[in-house]
Design a protein around this motif. Structure first.
Motif, PDB file in Angstrom:
ATOM      1  N   GLU A 106     -18.919 -19.294 -20.842  1.00  0.00           N
ATOM      2  CA  GLU A 106     -19.305 -18.018 -21.432  1.00  0.00           C
ATOM      3  C   GLU A 106     -18.154 -17.017 -21.352  1.00  0.00           C
ATOM      4  O   GLU A 106     -17.915 -16.260 -22.295  1.00  0.00           O
ATOM      5  N   LYS A 107     -17.422 -17.020 -20.244  1.00  0.00           N
ATOM      6  CA  LYS A 107     -16.273 -16.120 -20.095  1.00  0.00           C
ATOM      7  C   LYS A 107     -15.204 -16.433 -21.131  1.00  0.00           C
ATOM      8  O   LYS A 107     -14.586 -15.532 -21.687  1.00  0.00           O
ATOM      9  N   ALA A 108     -14.978 -17.711 -21.398  1.00  0.00           N
ATOM     10  CA  ALA A 108     -13.986 -18.105 -22.404  1.00  0.00           C
ATOM     11  C   ALA A 108     -14.448 -17.679 -23.798  1.00  0.00           C
ATOM     12  O   ALA A 108     -13.635 -17.213 -24.604  1.00  0.00           O
ATOM     13  N   ARG A 109     -15.718 -17.821 -24.079  1.00  0.00           N
ATOM     14  CA  ARG A 109     -16.254 -17.390 -25.383  1.00  0.00           C
ATOM     15  C   ARG A 109     -16.086 -15.885 -25.576  1.00  0.00           C
ATOM     16  O   ARG A 109     -15.689 -15.432 -26.644  1.00  0.00           O
ATOM     17  N   ILE A 110     -16.391 -15.123 -24.541  1.00  0.00           N
ATOM     18  CA  ILE A 110     -16.243 -13.671 -24.630  1.00  0.00           C
ATOM     19  C   ILE A 110     -14.776 -13.311 -24.839  1.00  0.00           C
ATOM     20  O   ILE A 110     -14.445 -12.475 -25.681  1.00  0.00           O
ATOM     21  N   PHE A 111     -13.899 -13.959 -24.078  1.00  0.00           N
ATOM     22  CA  PHE A 111     -12.464 -13.704 -24.227  1.00  0.00           C
ATOM     23  C   PHE A 111     -12.002 -14.019 -25.650  1.00  0.00           C
ATOM     24  O   PHE A 111     -11.330 -13.214 -26.292  1.00  0.00           O
ATOM     25  N   LEU A 112     -12.369 -15.187 -26.162  1.00  0.00           N
ATOM     26  CA  LEU A 112     -11.930 -15.599 -27.498  1.00  0.00           C
ATOM     27  C   LEU A 112     -12.457 -14.674 -28.587  1.00  0.00           C
ATOM     28  O   LEU A 112     -11.815 -14.498 -29.616  1.00  0.00           O
ATOM     29  N   SER A 113     -13.593 -14.054 -28.356  1.00  0.00           N
ATOM     30  CA  SER A 113     -14.134 -13.122 -29.354  1.00  0.00           C
ATOM     31  C   SER A 113     -13.265 -11.871 -29.493  1.00  0.00           C
ATOM     32  O   SER A 113     -13.367 -11.154 -30.476  1.00  0.00           O
ATOM     33  N   LYS A 114     -12.397 -11.620 -28.529  1.00  0.00           N
ATOM     34  CA  LYS A 114     -11.510 -10.454 -28.554  1.00  0.00           C
ATOM     35  C   LYS A 114     -10.116 -10.783 -29.082  1.00  0.00           C
ATOM     36  O   LYS A 114      -9.258  -9.912 -29.124  1.00  0.00           O
ATOM     37  N   THR A 115      -9.891 -12.023 -29.470  1.00  0.00           N
ATOM     38  CA  THR A 115      -8.548 -12.444 -29.871  1.00  0.00           C
ATOM     39  C   THR A 115      -8.366 -12.453 -31.383  1.00  0.00           C
ATOM     40  O   THR A 115      -9.332 -12.319 -32.143  1.00  0.00           O
ATOM     41  N   PHE A 116      -7.125 -12.650 -31.794  1.00  0.00           N
ATOM     42  CA  PHE A 116      -6.771 -12.756 -33.207  1.00  0.00           C
ATOM     43  C   PHE A 116      -6.607 -14.216 -33.628  1.00  0.00           C
ATOM     44  O   PHE A 116      -6.146 -14.483 -34.732  1.00  0.00           O
TER      45      PHE A 116
ATOM     46  N   HIS B   3      -2.600  -9.360 -18.794  1.00  0.00           N
ATOM     47  CA  HIS B   3      -3.174  -9.028 -20.101  1.00  0.00           C
ATOM     48  C   HIS B   3      -4.635  -9.453 -20.194  1.00  0.00           C
ATOM     49  O   HIS B   3      -5.471  -8.742 -20.748  1.00  0.00           O
ATOM     50  N   MET B   4      -4.955 -10.612 -19.633  1.00  0.00           N
ATOM     51  CA  MET B   4      -6.337 -11.083 -19.662  1.00  0.00           C
ATOM     52  C   MET B   4      -7.230 -10.168 -18.820  1.00  0.00           C
ATOM     53  O   MET B   4      -8.342  -9.826 -19.230  1.00  0.00           O
ATOM     54  N   LEU B   5      -6.723  -9.759 -17.652  1.00  0.00           N
ATOM     55  CA  LEU B   5      -7.502  -8.862 -16.789  1.00  0.00           C
ATOM     56  C   LEU B   5      -7.717  -7.498 -17.438  1.00  0.00           C
ATOM     57  O   LEU B   5      -8.747  -6.864 -17.220  1.00  0.00           O
ATOM     58  N   ARG B   6      -6.748  -7.055 -18.234  1.00  0.00           N
ATOM     59  CA  ARG B   6      -6.888  -5.755 -18.893  1.00  0.00           C
ATOM     60  C   ARG B   6      -8.086  -5.773 -19.834  1.00  0.00           C
ATOM     61  O   ARG B   6      -8.779  -4.776 -19.991  1.00  0.00           O
ATOM     62  N   GLY B   7      -8.321  -6.906 -20.493  1.00  0.00           N
ATOM     63  CA  GLY B   7      -9.537  -7.057 -21.287  1.00  0.00           C
ATOM     64  C   GLY B   7      -9.445  -6.697 -22.757  1.00  0.00           C
ATOM     65  O   GLY B   7     -10.431  -6.791 -23.477  1.00  0.00           O
ATOM     66  N   TYR B   8      -8.285  -6.296 -23.238  1.00  0.00           N
ATOM     67  CA  TYR B   8      -8.114  -5.991 -24.656  1.00  0.00           C
ATOM     68  C   TYR B   8      -6.636  -6.057 -25.013  1.00  0.00           C
ATOM     69  O   TYR B   8      -5.770  -6.018 -24.142  1.00  0.00           O
TER      70      TYR B   8
END
Length: 151
Positions: free
Chosen positions: A64-74, A125-130
Motif C-alpha cells: 500500500e505504501k508503494a502504491r501511494i508513493f507511485l500515485s505521486k510520481t510522473f 526525497h521519498m521522506l519529503r513526500g512530494y
C-alpha cells in the motif's frame, strides 16, 4: 463509415465497418504489446496492454505504501525490477522520519557532500513526500524538465 468505439486502442487497418463486433474483437486481440523502456533504469521490457494479466508488472505485489508513493510520481510503466525496488525503498523509508531540523540530518543517509554542497539522497526525497519540481539529481518521483508543466 462509423468510427470505432474503441478508437483509443484501435490500430487495425480494416475494411469492415468500425462499429462491427468482429472489428472490436480484432482491435482487442491478446497480442497487443508495446516495447517500452523503464523511465527509472532504462531497461527495456514488454508491456502487454492486450493481456494485462500476463504483463510483467503483475508479477510484483505492490504494498500500500508503494502504491501511494507511485500515485505521486510522473512515471509511466515501470519494469518489474524497479517496482520491487520501490517496494523495498518505501518499506525502508517507513523506518525513518523526515528531518525537520538541521541536527536531524544524517550524512550518508539524507544527504552527501559534493564540492561543498549538500546533495539530497533518494531516501530524503521519498521522506519529503512530494516532488519540488527542481529537477533534483536523485529525484524519486520521475520529474524531468519535459514534464515541468504538470507540477
Amino acid at each position: 463509415m462509423a468510427t470505432c468505439f474503441m478508437q483509443v486502442y484501435c490500430s487495425a487497418d480494416s475494411l469492415m465497418p468500425k462499429n462491427n463486433f468482429r472489428h472490436f474483437v480484432r482491435c482487442m486481440r491478446m497480442d497487443k504489446h508495446e516495447e517500452k523502456y523503464c523511465p527509472r533504469c532504462s531497461q527495456s521490457f514488454t508491456c502487454k496492454v492486450g493481456d494485462i494479466a500476463s504483463c510483467q508488472c503483475t508479477a510484483v505485489q505492490l504494498t500500500e505504501k508503494a502504491r501511494i508513493f507511485l500515485s505521486k510520481t510522473f512515471f509511466d510503466c515501470l519494469c518489474k525490477d524497479c517496482m520491487m525496488k520501490i517496494n523495498q525503498e518505501t518499506a525502508r523509508a517507513s523506518a525513518y522520519h523526515f528531518p525537520t531540523q538541521k541536527e536531524m540530518f544524517i550524512e550518508g543517509l539524507h544527504y552527501y557532500k559534493e564540492n561543498g554542497y549538500w546533495v539530497f539522497t533518494e531516501l530524503y526525497h521519498m521522506l519529503r513526500g512530494y516532488c519540488c519540481g527542481n529537477n533534483c539529481r536523485h529525484c524519486v518521483y520521475g520529474f524531468s524538465k519535459t514534464n515541468k508543466i504538470a507540477i
